[in-house]
Design a protein around this motif. Sequence first.
Motif: not given
Length: 368
Positions: A82-86, A131-135, A141-155
């Motif tokens: 998972s990109p969050t774990l990576a 592309d989505e993974f690197l985004d 790495w730069t977020a100032e608070g918790p983030i949500d995401h809903a994309g083609e491959f990750y949610r």
Amino acid sequence: MSLHITGMIWARPTSDLEVQEGAAFQPDFINHITRLHEEGDFDRVLAGYWTNAADGFLVLAQAATAVKRLNFLLAHRPGFVSPTLAARKLATLDQLTGGRLALHVISGGEDIDQRKDGDHADHGARYRRTDEFLDILRRIWTAEGPIDHAGEFYRFEQAWSDIRPVQKPYLPIFFGGASDIALRVAARHADVYALFGEPLAETSAMLDRVRAASSGDHVPAFSWSNRPIIGATEKQAWEKAHDYRRRAIAKLESNGTQGLIPAGQAVNSQRLVSLAQRGEVLDERLWTAMAGVLGGRGNSTALVGTAEQVARSLLRYRGLGVSHFILRGWDPLPDVAQYGSELIPLVRELAKAEDVGRVSVSLHAAAE
């Protein structure tokens, strides 16, 4: 122009010329080959990704205990972690190495190999996923608070990482791939675009393709990969090259492979095999025969000659705009030692002399 030289390390003795033996993870070998690279004045070492090999995160964690200066490059295939774990794993490794880590993103060019780890996405989907993974990595790495995401491959929801990379705002990204979609993803994310060891004309054309795909405010640096074969004389270098080919074929036969490995599905593999079919030697000393033996997989062309001949050939690529070189040996330990003692000092010396010459010419022109 800057000059960066990267080598390659493995978890155990590994060669296209000999059958692998011994335990799959050998800490003493990792330490030894890593120290050889630091002693040889390499800037960085790459830990690759294979579907049957030790985990690169842990290989580099071990390597980091052996050296103080050397930087590290981790090959990673998006899709299995998972990109969050990576993001947290990569930030942890960057902290462990003191800010000496870069990420080499391998989207995957071979369907069969991807399926070994359970990935059935097709070629285009793999690059969209990258592309989505690197985004996501960069957002974490730069977020100032918790983030949500809903994309083609990750949610995911409310993702957050307490640990961040030492390097700000994020790790350097190396990226490879010769297809059109690969270039589009590289244009968005790559700090360094990595090419295999093609002739000067093909390399120049690929650099132009990447520049054309990139926006004006973000053009990546370029890396060129090769496996030099060096002799005290040019004749001895070619004798060594032909012996390497004989040994590589003997290894394939000992493993039950009859004949040469066919070209793979990856565009880069097909390009290298086509070079071997075009001619065994291109641009005077770019030897393509091993690409034909190995089906174009990996970094499988070689500059062959004396240390000075190979160094001057490398600088011709630098003249095109290449600033990074990934140099991997065929017989890794002795080749790394030879690169460090003979090739790298000469490449750096000649590059410095070229740079001084360019500055002198520029100053002279300005004075006129």
